[in-house]
Design an enzyme around this catalytic site. Structure first.
Site, mmCIF file in Angstrom:
data_model
loop_
_atom_site.group_PDB
_atom_site.id
_atom_site.type_symbol
_atom_site.label_atom_id
_atom_site.label_comp_id
_atom_site.label_asym_id
_atom_site.label_seq_id
_atom_site.Cartn_x
_atom_site.Cartn_y
_atom_site.Cartn_z
ATOM 1 N N SER A 126 0.846 -1.884 0.014
ATOM 2 C CA SER A 126 -0.107 0.018 0.137
ATOM 3 C C SER A 126 0.763 0.999 0.132
ATOM 4 O O SER A 126 1.693 1.620 0.635
ATOM 5 C CB SER A 126 -0.986 0.180 0.752
ATOM 6 O OG SER A 126 -1.454 1.385 1.489
ATOM 7 N N TYR A 150 -2.035 -0.964 10.688
ATOM 8 C CA TYR A 150 -2.728 -1.374 9.375
ATOM 9 C C TYR A 150 -0.847 -1.432 8.722
ATOM 10 O O TYR A 150 -0.647 -2.159 7.737
ATOM 11 C CB TYR A 150 -3.165 -0.916 8.912
ATOM 12 C CG TYR A 150 -3.388 -1.204 7.491
ATOM 13 C CD1 TYR A 150 -4.075 -2.372 7.077
ATOM 14 C CD2 TYR A 150 -3.098 0.272 6.722
ATOM 15 C CE1 TYR A 150 -3.727 -2.352 5.598
ATOM 16 C CE2 TYR A 150 -3.353 -0.565 5.483
ATOM 17 C CZ TYR A 150 -3.689 -1.391 4.432
ATOM 18 O OH TYR A 150 -3.479 -2.219 4.011
ATOM 19 N N LYS A 154 1.874 -3.644 6.534
ATOM 20 C CA LYS A 154 2.348 -3.581 5.365
ATOM 21 C C LYS A 154 4.325 -4.036 5.287
ATOM 22 O O LYS A 154 4.337 -4.170 4.583
ATOM 23 C CB LYS A 154 1.292 -2.736 5.026
ATOM 24 C CG LYS A 154 0.264 -2.800 4.418
ATOM 25 C CD LYS A 154 -0.001 -4.134 3.607
ATOM 26 C CE LYS A 154 -0.988 -4.489 3.499
ATOM 27 N NZ LYS A 154 -1.891 -6.426 3.025
ATOM 28 N N ASP A 296 -3.733 11.364 8.324
ATOM 29 C CA ASP A 296 -4.407 11.685 7.360
ATOM 30 C C ASP A 296 -2.995 12.378 6.976
ATOM 31 O O ASP A 296 -2.335 13.757 7.499
ATOM 32 C CB ASP A 296 -5.508 12.768 7.171
ATOM 33 C CG ASP A 296 -6.763 11.682 6.790
ATOM 34 O OD1 ASP A 296 -6.079 10.815 6.916
ATOM 35 O OD2 ASP A 296 -7.919 11.527 6.393
HETATM 36 P P1 NAD Z 1 -10.883 -7.015 0.634
HETATM 37 O O1 NAD Z 1 -11.736 -7.036 2.252
HETATM 38 O O2 NAD Z 1 -12.472 -6.186 0.139
HETATM 39 O O3 NAD Z 1 -10.485 -7.982 0.640
HETATM 40 C C1 NAD Z 1 -9.784 -8.392 1.479
HETATM 41 C C2 NAD Z 1 -10.222 -10.456 1.207
HETATM 42 O O4 NAD Z 1 -9.252 -11.261 2.115
HETATM 43 C C3 NAD Z 1 -11.460 -10.720 1.677
HETATM 44 O O5 NAD Z 1 -12.367 -10.978 1.002
HETATM 45 C C4 NAD Z 1 -11.414 -11.710 3.207
HETATM 46 O O6 NAD Z 1 -12.924 -11.871 4.112
HETATM 47 C C5 NAD Z 1 -9.763 -11.791 2.872
HETATM 48 N N1 NAD Z 1 -8.938 -12.388 4.321
HETATM 49 C C6 NAD Z 1 -8.802 -11.589 4.807
HETATM 50 N N2 NAD Z 1 -8.559 -12.239 5.692
HETATM 51 C C7 NAD Z 1 -8.077 -13.261 5.918
HETATM 52 C C8 NAD Z 1 -7.827 -14.613 6.453
HETATM 53 N N3 NAD Z 1 -6.994 -14.498 7.118
HETATM 54 N N4 NAD Z 1 -7.580 -15.928 5.007
HETATM 55 C C9 NAD Z 1 -7.993 -15.762 4.285
HETATM 56 N N5 NAD Z 1 -9.122 -14.719 3.949
HETATM 57 C C10 NAD Z 1 -9.009 -13.340 4.526
HETATM 58 O O7 NAD Z 1 -9.997 -5.764 0.594
HETATM 59 P P2 NAD Z 1 -9.151 -4.995 -0.683
HETATM 60 O O8 NAD Z 1 -9.789 -3.240 -1.117
HETATM 61 O O9 NAD Z 1 -9.991 -6.095 -1.713
HETATM 62 O O10 NAD Z 1 -7.718 -5.543 -0.366
HETATM 63 C C11 NAD Z 1 -7.409 -6.418 -0.765
HETATM 64 C C12 NAD Z 1 -5.352 -6.331 -0.523
HETATM 65 O O11 NAD Z 1 -5.475 -5.393 -0.950
HETATM 66 C C13 NAD Z 1 -4.855 -6.262 1.298
HETATM 67 O O12 NAD Z 1 -4.417 -6.431 1.085
HETATM 68 C C14 NAD Z 1 -5.334 -4.479 1.643
HETATM 69 O O13 NAD Z 1 -4.412 -4.426 2.918
HETATM 70 C C15 NAD Z 1 -3.977 -3.828 0.271
HETATM 71 N N6 NAD Z 1 -4.911 -3.257 -0.106
HETATM 72 C C16 NAD Z 1 -6.105 -2.378 0.044
HETATM 73 C C17 NAD Z 1 -5.938 -0.741 -0.561
HETATM 74 C C18 NAD Z 1 -7.754 -0.302 -0.754
HETATM 75 O O14 NAD Z 1 -8.008 0.585 -0.517
HETATM 76 N N7 NAD Z 1 -8.524 -1.036 -1.092
HETATM 77 C C19 NAD Z 1 -5.255 -0.404 -0.587
HETATM 78 C C20 NAD Z 1 -3.609 -0.499 -0.225
HETATM 79 C C21 NAD Z 1 -3.489 -1.885 -0.315
HETATM 80 C C1 WQD Z 2 -9.184 10.447 1.156
HETATM 81 C C2 WQD Z 2 -9.166 11.378 1.390
HETATM 82 C C3 WQD Z 2 -9.161 12.073 3.465
HETATM 83 C C4 WQD Z 2 -13.402 9.864 4.474
HETATM 84 C C5 WQD Z 2 -6.807 5.086 3.114
HETATM 85 C C6 WQD Z 2 -5.396 3.812 4.207
HETATM 86 C C7 WQD Z 2 -4.746 3.327 2.998
HETATM 87 C C8 WQD Z 2 -5.235 2.655 2.054
HETATM 88 C C9 WQD Z 2 -6.325 3.322 1.057
HETATM 89 C C10 WQD Z 2 -5.394 0.380 2.132
HETATM 90 C C11 WQD Z 2 -8.278 12.192 2.682
HETATM 91 C C12 WQD Z 2 -10.905 12.421 2.614
HETATM 92 C C13 WQD Z 2 -12.531 10.429 3.296
HETATM 93 C C14 WQD Z 2 -14.817 10.810 4.263
HETATM 94 C C15 WQD Z 2 -13.509 12.238 3.523
HETATM 95 N N1 WQD Z 2 -6.275 1.294 2.104
HETATM 96 N N2 WQD Z 2 -12.132 11.684 3.616
HETATM 97 N N3 WQD Z 2 -13.900 12.192 4.030
HETATM 98 O O1 WQD Z 2 -6.643 7.640 3.781
HETATM 99 O O2 WQD Z 2 -5.961 7.955 1.410
HETATM 100 O O3 WQD Z 2 -6.116 5.853 2.479
HETATM 101 O O4 WQD Z 2 -7.093 3.886 2.355
HETATM 102 O O5 WQD Z 2 -4.608 0.329 2.570
HETATM 103 O O6 WQD Z 2 -4.431 2.598 3.731
HETATM 104 O O7 WQD Z 2 -5.755 5.455 4.731
HETATM 105 O O8 WQD Z 2 -7.927 6.876 1.794
HETATM 106 O O9 WQD Z 2 -10.470 6.817 1.328
HETATM 107 O O10 WQD Z 2 -9.592 7.655 3.751
HETATM 108 O O11 WQD Z 2 -8.999 8.856 2.192
HETATM 109 O O12 WQD Z 2 -12.997 14.224 3.608
HETATM 110 O O13 WQD Z 2 -15.651 10.803 5.294
HETATM 111 O O14 WQD Z 2 -11.063 11.643 1.376
HETATM 112 O O15 WQD Z 2 -9.092 12.779 4.473
HETATM 113 O O16 WQD Z 2 -7.968 13.145 1.913
HETATM 114 P P1 WQD Z 2 -6.800 6.969 2.793
HETATM 115 P P2 WQD Z 2 -9.698 7.607 2.372
#
Ligand code: NAD
Ligand code: WQD
Length: 343
Positions: A126, A150, A154, A296
């Protein structure tokens, strides 16, 4: 013969979209998911869109015996590892659960891969690992840091995978650092389905537009950005899914381990996102300017050059597609995958 990819967390938001891309490209897929943050219905929708049967195993990546069975029963060529917990605030309240799931879970998975002789891994990292970025756009070589469990989970996984590769150079690992994934499959059949009140901006806006929430709180209007609200690099989930395919192909060249940004390189503010969503949906998004959300950063957007030069990947979909596709998913599924899911 086609390759078989184990997709952990394949029922989740990014996982489902990636499974579709894998099918399109001719891969076989085995999904391992414990449905802790997803629903089996998501996989049924993947089947509906693709016309393919999804081989899925319900279980936890921390279940070593189950993993052993999965690797014994299927000839796995590579692993895409999405499984993880991702709510920043929750990770502060439940650090042990997050470290157990995200860090120990990855160790258990890698041990099973090692025993099975599988050495190619795509890991969901991430942009959070850049903390408050030292400079913009964010390049992969910038210093990393974390401000919550979190983010630290990572970073820990990135570091432990580097050690695994150092000890055994036959491992090939893509550490994909996603920026802000948004949007949905254009069919409107799969998309992001937050279980509780959304933490992230886009699903929150979509729920305001559909009438499920009264208004959006804009966290901070006094940032040093063009309009004072936070700036992020929003990337369409279909582009992100394509990035995984490119990373998988790149692993075939035995590149070792590398951290790679997956972003568009463009930053948009919260107010930009509200405007774009209003245009796509035809709905007014009521909002209030409130205090900054602790933790943030003002701005975060990618330098996406490395993915372009190394993977041959670039994001193609713009803000309009991100908002239109999120809106379609929201309108078709006002309560997500669970039709009885009234809060
Ligand atoms: P998500 O929660 O929709 O998907 C994650 C999936 O993993 C879910 O289906 C959940 O049931 C499964 N899971 C969690 N723990 C598990 C375990 N111990 N064993 C088996 N299955 C398990 O999330 P996503 O948005 O699809 O994210 C996928 C990956 O990408 C995550 O690792 C997340 O940290 C990373 N990521 C997400 C974002 C984002 O904003 N969505 C940003 C950066 C990184
Ligand atoms: C985006 C912008 C908020 C909600 C997070 C995690 C990051 C990654 C992605 C997993 C920011 C603003 C948000 C709201 C708002 N996840 N905001 N009102 O914070 O960039 O990243 O999700 O890896 O690790 O930290 O994403 O969508 O929460 O926020 O004003 O109700 O929207 O302040 O500027 P963020 P976000």
């Amino acid at each position: 013969m086609s390759q078989t990819i184990l997709v952990t967390g394949g029922a989740g938001y990014i996982g489902t979209h990636t499974c579709l891309k894998l099918f399109e490209a001719g891969y076989e897929v085995v999904v391992l998911d414990n449905f802790s943050n997803s629903s089996p219905e998501a996989l049924r929708r993947v089947e509906q869109i693709s016309g393919r049967a999804v081989v899925s195993v319900e279980g936890d990546i921390n279940d070593a015996a189950l993993l052993e069975r999965v690797f014994a029963e299927h000839t796995i060529d590579a692993v895409i590892h999405f499984a993880g917990l991702k709510a920043v605030g929750e990770s502060v309240q439940q650090p042990l659960r997050y470290y157990h799931n995200n860090v120990t879970g990855t160790l258990t998975l890698c041990s099973a891969m090692k025993r099975a002789g599988v050495r190619d891994l795509v890991f969901s990292s991430s942009a959070t690992v850049y903390g408050d970025p030292a400079s913009l756009p964010v390049r992969e070589g910038l210093p990393t840091s974390a401000t919550n469990p979190y983010g630290r989970s990572k970073l820990m996984v990135e570091e432990l995978l580097a050690d695994v590769h150092k000890a055994d150079a036959t491992w090939n690992v893509a550490l994909l650092r996603y920026f802000n994934p948004v949007g949905a499959h254009p069919s409107g059949l799969i998309g992001e389905d937050p279980r509780d009140v959304p933490n992230n901006l886009m699903p929150y806006i979509a729920q305001v537009a559909v009438g499920r929430r009264s208004h959006l709180s804009v966290f901070g209007a006094d940032y040093p950005t063009p309009d004072g609200t936070g700036v992020r690099d929003y990337i369409h989930v279909m582009d992100l899914a394509s990035g995984h395919l490119k990373a998988l192909q790149w692993l075939q060249s035995k590149p070792g381990i590398k951290a790679i940004n997956l972003g568009t390189g463009k930053g948009y503010s919260v107010l930009d996102m509200i405007k774009a969503f209003e245009k796509a949906s035809g709905k007014r998004i009521a909002y209030q300017l409130v205090e900054r959300r602790p933790g943030d950063v003002a701005s975060c957007y990618a330098d996406a050059q490395l993915a372009a030069s190394m993977l041959g990947w670039r994001a193609e979909l713009g803000l309009d597609a991100m908002c239109t596709d999120s809106w379609r998913w929201q309108v078709y599924n006002p309560n997500g995958y669970d039709t009885d899911n009234e809060e």
